[in-house]
Design a protein around this motif. Sequence first.
Motif, PDB file in Angstrom:
ATOM      1  N   ILE A   1       0.811  -1.219   0.000  1.00 42.41           N
ATOM      2  CA  ILE A   1       0.000   0.000   0.000  1.00 42.41           C
ATOM      3  C   ILE A   1       0.846   1.272   0.000  1.00 42.41           C
ATOM      4  CG2 ILE A   1      -1.945  -1.144   1.112  1.00 42.41           C
ATOM      5  CD1 ILE A   1      -1.201   0.144   3.715  1.00 42.41           C
ATOM      6  N   SER A   2       2.150   1.150   0.238  1.00 40.71           N
ATOM      7  CA  SER A   2       3.027   2.330   0.207  1.00 40.71           C
ATOM      8  C   SER A   2       3.915   2.340  -1.041  1.00 40.71           C
ATOM      9  CB  SER A   2       3.910   2.370   1.458  1.00 40.71           C
ATOM     10  OG  SER A   2       4.741   1.220   1.522  1.00 40.71           O
ATOM     11  N   MET A   3       3.585   1.523  -2.042  1.00 41.76           N
ATOM     12  CA  MET A   3       4.404   1.387  -3.245  1.00 41.76           C
ATOM     13  C   MET A   3       4.482   2.705  -4.005  1.00 41.76           C
ATOM     14  SD  MET A   3       3.917  -1.432  -6.264  1.00 41.76           S
ATOM     15  CE  MET A   3       3.737  -2.747  -5.058  1.00 41.76           C
ATOM     16  N   GLN A   4       5.682   3.051  -4.467  1.00 44.47           N
ATOM     17  CA  GLN A   4       5.920   4.265  -5.229  1.00 44.47           C
ATOM     18  C   GLN A   4       6.437   3.909  -6.622  1.00 44.47           C
ATOM     19  OE1 GLN A   4       5.204   7.407  -3.938  1.00 44.47           O
ATOM     20  NE2 GLN A   4       4.353   6.240  -2.225  1.00 44.47           N
ATOM     21  N   GLY A   5       6.542   4.930  -7.496  1.00 48.30           N
ATOM     22  CA  GLY A   5       7.075   4.721  -8.834  1.00 48.30           C
ATOM     23  C   GLY A   5       6.069   5.081  -9.910  1.00 48.30           C
ATOM     24  N   THR A   6       6.452   4.864 -11.170  1.00 50.76           N
ATOM     25  CA  THR A   6       5.551   5.129 -12.283  1.00 50.76           C
ATOM     26  C   THR A   6       4.465   4.054 -12.326  1.00 50.76           C
ATOM     27  OG1 THR A   6       6.818   3.804 -13.860  1.00 50.76           O
ATOM     28  CG2 THR A   6       7.479   6.118 -13.588  1.00 50.76           C
ATOM     29  N   ASN A   7       3.450   4.313 -13.140  1.00 52.68           N
ATOM     30  CA  ASN A   7       2.398   3.307 -13.293  1.00 52.68           C
ATOM     31  C   ASN A   7       2.967   1.978 -13.774  1.00 52.68           C
ATOM     32  OD1 ASN A   7       0.298   5.069 -12.555  1.00 52.68           O
ATOM     33  ND2 ASN A   7       0.094   5.829 -14.651  1.00 52.68           N
ATOM     34  N   ASP A   8       3.882   2.028 -14.757  1.00 50.05           N
ATOM     35  CA  ASP A   8       4.451   0.800 -15.298  1.00 50.05           C
ATOM     36  C   ASP A   8       5.275   0.066 -14.247  1.00 50.05           C
ATOM     37  OD1 ASP A   8       4.759  -0.894 -17.678  1.00 50.05           O
ATOM     38  OD2 ASP A   8       6.885  -0.374 -17.514  1.00 50.05           O
ATOM     39  N   GLU A   9       6.038   0.816 -13.459  1.00 49.07           N
ATOM     40  CA  GLU A   9       6.853   0.186 -12.406  1.00 49.07           C
ATOM     41  C   GLU A   9       5.958  -0.470 -11.351  1.00 49.07           C
ATOM     42  OE1 GLU A   9      10.690   3.245 -12.650  1.00 49.07           O
ATOM     43  OE2 GLU A   9       9.076   3.591 -11.205  1.00 49.07           O
ATOM     44  N   LYS A  10       4.887   0.216 -10.964  1.00 45.85           N
ATOM     45  CA  LYS A  10       3.968  -0.361  -9.975  1.00 45.85           C
ATOM     46  C   LYS A  10       3.318  -1.630 -10.515  1.00 45.85           C
ATOM     47  CE  LYS A  10       2.650   4.057  -7.836  1.00 45.85           C
ATOM     48  NZ  LYS A  10       1.539   5.023  -7.672  1.00 45.85           N
ATOM     49  N   LEU A  11       2.907  -1.599 -11.785  1.00 46.84           N
ATOM     50  CA  LEU A  11       2.253  -2.762 -12.374  1.00 46.84           C
ATOM     51  C   LEU A  11       3.203  -3.952 -12.445  1.00 46.84           C
ATOM     52  CD1 LEU A  11       0.237  -0.987 -15.216  1.00 46.84           C
ATOM     53  CD2 LEU A  11      -0.753  -2.294 -13.319  1.00 46.84           C
TER      54      LEU A  11
ATOM     55  N   THR B   1      -4.202  16.881 -20.011  1.00 45.16           N
ATOM     56  CA  THR B   1      -3.198  17.401 -19.092  1.00 45.16           C
ATOM     57  C   THR B   1      -3.390  16.841 -17.695  1.00 45.16           C
ATOM     58  OG1 THR B   1      -4.613  19.313 -18.675  1.00 45.16           O
ATOM     59  CG2 THR B   1      -2.934  19.545 -20.378  1.00 45.16           C
ATOM     60  N   ASN B   2      -4.378  15.982 -17.519  1.00 47.71           N
ATOM     61  CA  ASN B   2      -4.666  15.432 -16.204  1.00 47.71           C
ATOM     62  C   ASN B   2      -4.038  14.046 -16.078  1.00 47.71           C
ATOM     63  OD1 ASN B   2      -6.399  17.600 -15.278  1.00 47.71           O
ATOM     64  ND2 ASN B   2      -7.829  16.896 -16.829  1.00 47.71           N
ATOM     65  N   PRO B   3      -3.099  13.874 -15.145  1.00 46.39           N
ATOM     66  CA  PRO B   3      -2.410  12.591 -15.030  1.00 46.39           C
ATOM     67  C   PRO B   3      -3.334  11.489 -14.536  1.00 46.39           C
ATOM     68  CG  PRO B   3      -1.831  14.027 -13.199  1.00 46.39           C
ATOM     69  CD  PRO B   3      -2.634  14.858 -14.159  1.00 46.39           C
ATOM     70  N   ILE B   4      -3.068  10.260 -14.988  1.00 47.98           N
ATOM     71  CA  ILE B   4      -3.759   9.081 -14.475  1.00 47.98           C
ATOM     72  C   ILE B   4      -2.726   8.273 -13.697  1.00 47.98           C
ATOM     73  CG2 ILE B   4      -3.375   7.768 -16.608  1.00 47.98           C
ATOM     74  CD1 ILE B   4      -6.161   6.456 -16.073  1.00 47.98           C
ATOM     75  N   GLU B   5      -3.106   7.843 -12.491  1.00 47.20           N
ATOM     76  CA  GLU B   5      -2.138   7.253 -11.569  1.00 47.20           C
ATOM     77  C   GLU B   5      -2.707   5.984 -10.926  1.00 47.20           C
ATOM     78  OE1 GLU B   5      -0.837   8.284  -7.034  1.00 47.20           O
ATOM     79  OE2 GLU B   5      -0.793   9.963  -8.456  1.00 47.20           O
ATOM     80  N   LEU B   6      -1.933   4.904 -10.986  1.00 48.91           N
ATOM     81  CA  LEU B   6      -2.305   3.682 -10.279  1.00 48.91           C
ATOM     82  C   LEU B   6      -2.083   3.888  -8.788  1.00 48.91           C
ATOM     83  CD1 LEU B   6      -3.080   0.694 -10.060  1.00 48.91           C
ATOM     84  CD2 LEU B   6      -0.699   0.117 -10.556  1.00 48.91           C
ATOM     85  N   ASP B   7      -3.130   3.743  -7.997  1.00 46.21           N
ATOM     86  CA  ASP B   7      -3.071   3.924  -6.546  1.00 46.21           C
ATOM     87  C   ASP B   7      -3.590   2.655  -5.888  1.00 46.21           C
ATOM     88  OD1 ASP B   7      -3.244   4.612  -3.899  1.00 46.21           O
ATOM     89  OD2 ASP B   7      -4.436   6.435  -4.212  1.00 46.21           O
ATOM     90  N   LEU B   8      -2.691   1.855  -5.363  1.00 48.78           N
ATOM     91  CA  LEU B   8      -3.074   0.558  -4.797  1.00 48.78           C
ATOM     92  C   LEU B   8      -3.817   0.683  -3.474  1.00 48.78           C
ATOM     93  CD1 LEU B   8       0.183  -1.409  -5.670  1.00 48.78           C
ATOM     94  CD2 LEU B   8      -2.045  -1.623  -6.764  1.00 48.78           C
TER      95      LEU B   8
END
Length: 462
Positions: free
Chosen positions: A238-248, A291-298
């Motif tokens: 739940i505290s994972m950081q990084g880009t969307n690709d790195e998280k995936l 211009t609105n970022p999309i972010e994977l949030d676990l």
Amino acid sequence: MKPNIPKGTRDFGPVEMARRNYIFDTIRQVYALYGFQQIETPSMETLQTLMGKYGDEGDKLLFKVLNSGDFLGKVSDDELCGRNALHLAARFCEKGLRYDLTVPFARYVVMHRDELQLPFRRYQIQPVWRADRPQKGRYREFYQCDADVVGSDSLLNEVELMQIVDEVFRRLGIRVCIKINNRKILTGIAETIGAADKIVDITVAIDKLDKIGADNVNDELRRDGLSEEQIQRLQPIISMQGTNDEKLQVIAQVLSDSPTGLKGVEETRFIIEAYTAAASAGGTTGVPPHTNPIELDLTLARGLNYYTGAIFEVKAIDVQMGSITGGGRYDNLTGIFGMPGLSGVGISFGADRIYDVLNQLDLYPKDQLQGTQLLFINFGPKELAYCLPLATRARRAGIRTEVYPDAAKMKKQMQYANAKQIPFVALAGETEMAAGLLTLKDMLTGEQQTVSPEAVVERVKG
């Protein structure tokens, strides 16, 4: 006794309504661009429809409506003396105010299934009610602006809903972050830490991470029966950081033994990549890329139990505010009403929170909030008879026009125009009437001109 309104509700005057209608109209226009059609459902639903769809916490926030007539007639003295609030509420109340628009929509689909062309794309803009504790950005009565697609499993629906979110906030001028997760990923996490039976408790707890912090979330998980080892195994996820690709990539490795979890990773990757690719392609055709970022949030869980796939939440970047849009995939909702196998996905804009964000950032376009454009001064019966047809002509030309109703003093009528910020005032006395003209006063500059009625229309519209 001084009149008041219930806590968590608000009055809206003309200026507020102009601002709210700007929000609603913007959302309607974007929904229509994507082929959504509008419906409405009743403010009240049966409690049988509402109860059990929002989890235990949601059920507690339902406003229940007392049965009409003698609602005490069928209740025994023993039941009354028992003072069991839940039992008595069930006996006194058969209806409740809707908690959201999604469950009523599922009920609508089941009741009207023979009339609908699937996939069915609907939008709905109506108030909902929750017996929540009022606070900044949270009200007991508020509007939702929902769009849902039912009858299609395609992830293209999720992608288009994210495009709708981006387009609405681009038009409103609000910078947002679109957060995405998947309930299958959360299920996989619960399986991986050996707490598959605690999936609801885990999602409810970690959904509060932003509000109450990690320590309090962990305390809640302990109260829900998770072991210290399970809680510790949850922390790096739940505290994972990084880009969307790195998280995936990382979460795919963590969930390598969970087919359900890996399915959620696959779905999330498709949505993020397709949305990003579509937005980038838009820039080459003259349409501004998003211009609105999309972010994977676990940590995104959304407490509503009916979500089964992708889940979304949108937060404003420049204002401290809770979620201003949310939604997700719900494969099983209509099955509760006897229509299994119909998949759906939807989003809901929180109009009241968007209203507060626009107020704080002062983003309302001035021309959208303008009221009356032209006021005809009333000098008496003859002048009124001359002005009324001209006022009708102005209105038919699309000019928002008033005729002052009383032959009051000139100063009072001008004060009225100033107070309402009416930009132009038309005056007709004996001289103007004899020549078939009007005197037009620009209230901003003070300039006056005697012109034809046609010229008045051109000047005000220009």
